[in-house]
Write a protein that holds these residues in place. Structure first.
Motif, PDB file in Angstrom:
ATOM      1  N   CYS A  51      35.353  37.307  47.376  1.00  0.00           N
ATOM      2  CA  CYS A  51      36.475  36.914  48.223  1.00  0.00           C
ATOM      3  C   CYS A  51      37.378  38.079  48.613  1.00  0.00           C
ATOM      4  CB  CYS A  51      37.289  35.807  47.573  1.00  0.00           C
ATOM      5  SG  CYS A  51      38.369  36.369  46.263  1.00  0.00           S
ATOM      6  N   GLU A  52      37.484  39.095  47.766  1.00  0.00           N
ATOM      7  CA  GLU A  52      38.378  40.204  48.095  1.00  0.00           C
ATOM      8  C   GLU A  52      37.977  40.870  49.403  1.00  0.00           C
ATOM      9  OE1 GLU A  52      40.218  44.238  46.103  1.00  0.00           O
ATOM     10  OE2 GLU A  52      38.379  43.395  45.290  1.00  0.00           O
ATOM     11  N   GLY A  53      36.707  41.215  49.510  1.00  0.00           N
ATOM     12  CA  GLY A  53      36.237  41.852  50.734  1.00  0.00           C
ATOM     13  C   GLY A  53      36.330  40.940  51.942  1.00  0.00           C
ATOM     14  N   LEU A  54      36.017  39.662  51.747  1.00  0.00           N
ATOM     15  CA  LEU A  54      36.091  38.719  52.862  1.00  0.00           C
ATOM     16  C   LEU A  54      37.523  38.534  53.352  1.00  0.00           C
ATOM     17  CD1 LEU A  54      33.568  35.959  51.746  1.00  0.00           C
ATOM     18  CD2 LEU A  54      33.314  37.587  53.600  1.00  0.00           C
ATOM     19  N   TYR A  56      39.997  40.587  53.018  1.00  0.00           N
ATOM     20  CA  TYR A  56      40.444  41.844  53.625  1.00  0.00           C
ATOM     21  C   TYR A  56      39.875  42.007  55.035  1.00  0.00           C
ATOM     22  CZ  TYR A  56      41.176  46.847  54.255  1.00  0.00           C
ATOM     23  OH  TYR A  56      41.539  48.070  54.745  1.00  0.00           O
ATOM     24  N   GLN A  57      38.585  41.703  55.213  1.00  0.00           N
ATOM     25  CA  GLN A  57      37.942  41.895  56.513  1.00  0.00           C
ATOM     26  C   GLN A  57      38.289  40.792  57.516  1.00  0.00           C
ATOM     27  OE1 GLN A  57      35.940  44.375  57.692  1.00  0.00           O
ATOM     28  NE2 GLN A  57      36.383  45.515  55.820  1.00  0.00           N
ATOM     29  N   PHE A  59      40.745  38.222  57.409  1.00  0.00           N
ATOM     30  CA  PHE A  59      42.145  37.922  57.692  1.00  0.00           C
ATOM     31  C   PHE A  59      42.992  39.153  57.954  1.00  0.00           C
ATOM     32  CE2 PHE A  59      40.729  34.275  55.068  1.00  0.00           C
ATOM     33  CZ  PHE A  59      40.828  33.309  56.054  1.00  0.00           C
ATOM     34  N   GLY A  60      42.435  40.331  57.733  1.00  0.00           N
ATOM     35  CA  GLY A  60      43.163  41.558  58.030  1.00  0.00           C
ATOM     36  C   GLY A  60      44.368  41.783  57.131  1.00  0.00           C
ATOM     37  N   THR A  61      44.323  41.307  55.918  1.00  0.00           N
ATOM     38  CA  THR A  61      45.432  41.497  54.990  1.00  0.00           C
ATOM     39  C   THR A  61      45.357  42.886  54.379  1.00  0.00           C
ATOM     40  OG1 THR A  61      44.184  40.655  53.110  1.00  0.00           O
ATOM     41  CG2 THR A  61      45.426  39.051  54.408  1.00  0.00           C
ATOM     42  N   THR A  62      46.345  43.201  53.583  1.00  0.00           N
ATOM     43  CA  THR A  62      46.291  44.466  52.854  1.00  0.00           C
ATOM     44  C   THR A  62      45.309  44.320  51.700  1.00  0.00           C
ATOM     45  OG1 THR A  62      48.055  43.858  51.330  1.00  0.00           O
ATOM     46  CG2 THR A  62      48.707  44.941  53.395  1.00  0.00           C
ATOM     47  N   ILE A  63      44.798  45.440  51.230  1.00  0.00           N
ATOM     48  CA  ILE A  63      43.854  45.398  50.123  1.00  0.00           C
ATOM     49  C   ILE A  63      44.541  44.903  48.853  1.00  0.00           C
ATOM     50  CG2 ILE A  63      44.121  47.784  49.345  1.00  0.00           C
ATOM     51  CD1 ILE A  63      40.796  45.921  49.657  1.00  0.00           C
ATOM     52  N   ALA A  64      45.838  45.171  48.723  1.00  0.00           N
ATOM     53  CA  ALA A  64      46.576  44.714  47.545  1.00  0.00           C
ATOM     54  C   ALA A  64      46.681  43.188  47.513  1.00  0.00           C
ATOM     55  CB  ALA A  64      47.959  45.337  47.515  1.00  0.00           C
ATOM     56  N   SER A  65      46.957  42.570  48.643  1.00  0.00           N
ATOM     57  CA  SER A  65      47.054  41.102  48.652  1.00  0.00           C
ATOM     58  C   SER A  65      45.681  40.460  48.477  1.00  0.00           C
ATOM     59  CB  SER A  65      47.724  40.612  49.935  1.00  0.00           C
ATOM     60  OG  SER A  65      46.975  40.976  51.063  1.00  0.00           O
ATOM     61  N   ALA A  66      44.643  41.070  49.028  1.00  0.00           N
ATOM     62  CA  ALA A  66      43.291  40.553  48.831  1.00  0.00           C
ATOM     63  C   ALA A  66      42.885  40.678  47.359  1.00  0.00           C
ATOM     64  CB  ALA A  66      42.302  41.299  49.718  1.00  0.00           C
ATOM     65  N   ALA A  67      43.262  41.781  46.726  1.00  0.00           N
ATOM     66  CA  ALA A  67      42.957  41.971  45.307  1.00  0.00           C
ATOM     67  C   ALA A  67      43.726  40.972  44.449  1.00  0.00           C
ATOM     68  CB  ALA A  67      43.291  43.402  44.886  1.00  0.00           C
ATOM     69  N   LEU A  68      44.937  40.644  44.856  1.00  0.00           N
ATOM     70  CA  LEU A  68      45.722  39.650  44.116  1.00  0.00           C
ATOM     71  C   LEU A  68      45.048  38.281  44.162  1.00  0.00           C
ATOM     72  CD1 LEU A  68      48.291  38.883  42.569  1.00  0.00           C
ATOM     73  CD2 LEU A  68      49.353  38.427  44.790  1.00  0.00           C
ATOM     74  N   VAL A  69      44.569  37.893  45.318  1.00  0.00           N
ATOM     75  CA  VAL A  69      43.870  36.611  45.451  1.00  0.00           C
ATOM     76  C   VAL A  69      42.606  36.626  44.599  1.00  0.00           C
ATOM     77  CG1 VAL A  69      42.633  35.105  47.056  1.00  0.00           C
ATOM     78  CG2 VAL A  69      44.816  36.114  47.727  1.00  0.00           C
ATOM     79  N   GLN A  70      41.871  37.727  44.629  1.00  0.00           N
ATOM     80  CA  GLN A  70      40.669  37.834  43.817  1.00  0.00           C
ATOM     81  C   GLN A  70      41.006  37.717  42.334  1.00  0.00           C
ATOM     82  OE1 GLN A  70      38.962  41.647  43.260  1.00  0.00           O
ATOM     83  NE2 GLN A  70      36.981  40.844  42.645  1.00  0.00           N
ATOM     84  N   ALA A  71      42.055  38.388  41.894  1.00  0.00           N
ATOM     85  CA  ALA A  71      42.437  38.342  40.483  1.00  0.00           C
ATOM     86  C   ALA A  71      42.798  36.923  40.053  1.00  0.00           C
ATOM     87  CB  ALA A  71      43.606  39.287  40.236  1.00  0.00           C
ATOM     88  N   VAL A  72      43.476  36.183  40.923  1.00  0.00           N
ATOM     89  CA  VAL A  72      43.844  34.798  40.594  1.00  0.00           C
ATOM     90  C   VAL A  72      42.595  33.926  40.474  1.00  0.00           C
ATOM     91  CG1 VAL A  72      44.997  32.732  41.497  1.00  0.00           C
ATOM     92  CG2 VAL A  72      46.163  34.945  41.556  1.00  0.00           C
ATOM     93  N   ILE A  73      41.651  34.081  41.379  1.00  0.00           N
ATOM     94  CA  ILE A  73      40.433  33.269  41.346  1.00  0.00           C
ATOM     95  C   ILE A  73      39.584  33.604  40.124  1.00  0.00           C
ATOM     96  CG2 ILE A  73      38.258  32.792  42.545  1.00  0.00           C
ATOM     97  CD1 ILE A  73      39.808  33.140  45.173  1.00  0.00           C
ATOM     98  N   VAL A  74      39.395  34.897  39.857  1.00  0.00           N
ATOM     99  CA  VAL A  74      38.602  35.298  38.696  1.00  0.00           C
ATOM    100  C   VAL A  74      39.292  34.880  37.401  1.00  0.00           C
ATOM    101  CG1 VAL A  74      37.698  37.285  37.423  1.00  0.00           C
ATOM    102  CG2 VAL A  74      37.404  37.159  39.888  1.00  0.00           C
ATOM    103  N   SER A  75      40.605  35.009  37.346  1.00  0.00           N
ATOM    104  CA  SER A  75      41.348  34.595  36.151  1.00  0.00           C
ATOM    105  C   SER A  75      41.214  33.088  35.920  1.00  0.00           C
ATOM    106  CB  SER A  75      42.825  34.962  36.287  1.00  0.00           C
ATOM    107  OG  SER A  75      42.975  36.356  36.330  1.00  0.00           O
ATOM    108  N   SER A  76      41.205  32.309  36.991  1.00  0.00           N
ATOM    109  CA  SER A  76      40.997  30.868  36.849  1.00  0.00           C
ATOM    110  C   SER A  76      39.635  30.574  36.242  1.00  0.00           C
ATOM    111  CB  SER A  76      41.106  30.177  38.204  1.00  0.00           C
ATOM    112  OG  SER A  76      42.369  30.386  38.765  1.00  0.00           O
TER     113      SER A  76
END
Length: 87
Positions: A51-54, A56-57, A59-76
């Protein structure tokens, strides 16, 4: 996006979904609820892997916000696996 990056992410996704399938199959065979938690946890971990790469590519978000979403999903997913170990 770099091809080696995509290959690594896809390998992670396939492996995690393979573990999720085997855990679900174990749940269906034994009826043990913790196996269902393991299965769901690995689905989340696999989804988080790509999801991080998707995000980022696409939705055009920053890599930091994409990494935050990834961390939340993986942590879940990790929480679900942890719950399965405590039951």
């Amino acid at each position: 996006m770099d091809a080696s990056f995509l290959i690594a992410k896809l390998i992670t996704l396939v492996l995690s979904l393979g573990v999720a399938y085997l855990a679900y199959h174990g749940y269906r065979r034994s009826g043990q609820t913790p196996m269902l938690y393991v299965s769901g946890g690995f689905v989340f971990i696999g989804a988080g892997a790509v999801c991080e790469g998707l995000i980022y590519q696409v939705f055009g978000t920053t890599i930091a916000s994409a990494a935050l979403v990834q961390a939340v999903i993986v942590s879940s997913g990790m929480v679900l696996v942890l719950l399965s170990l405590t039951k």
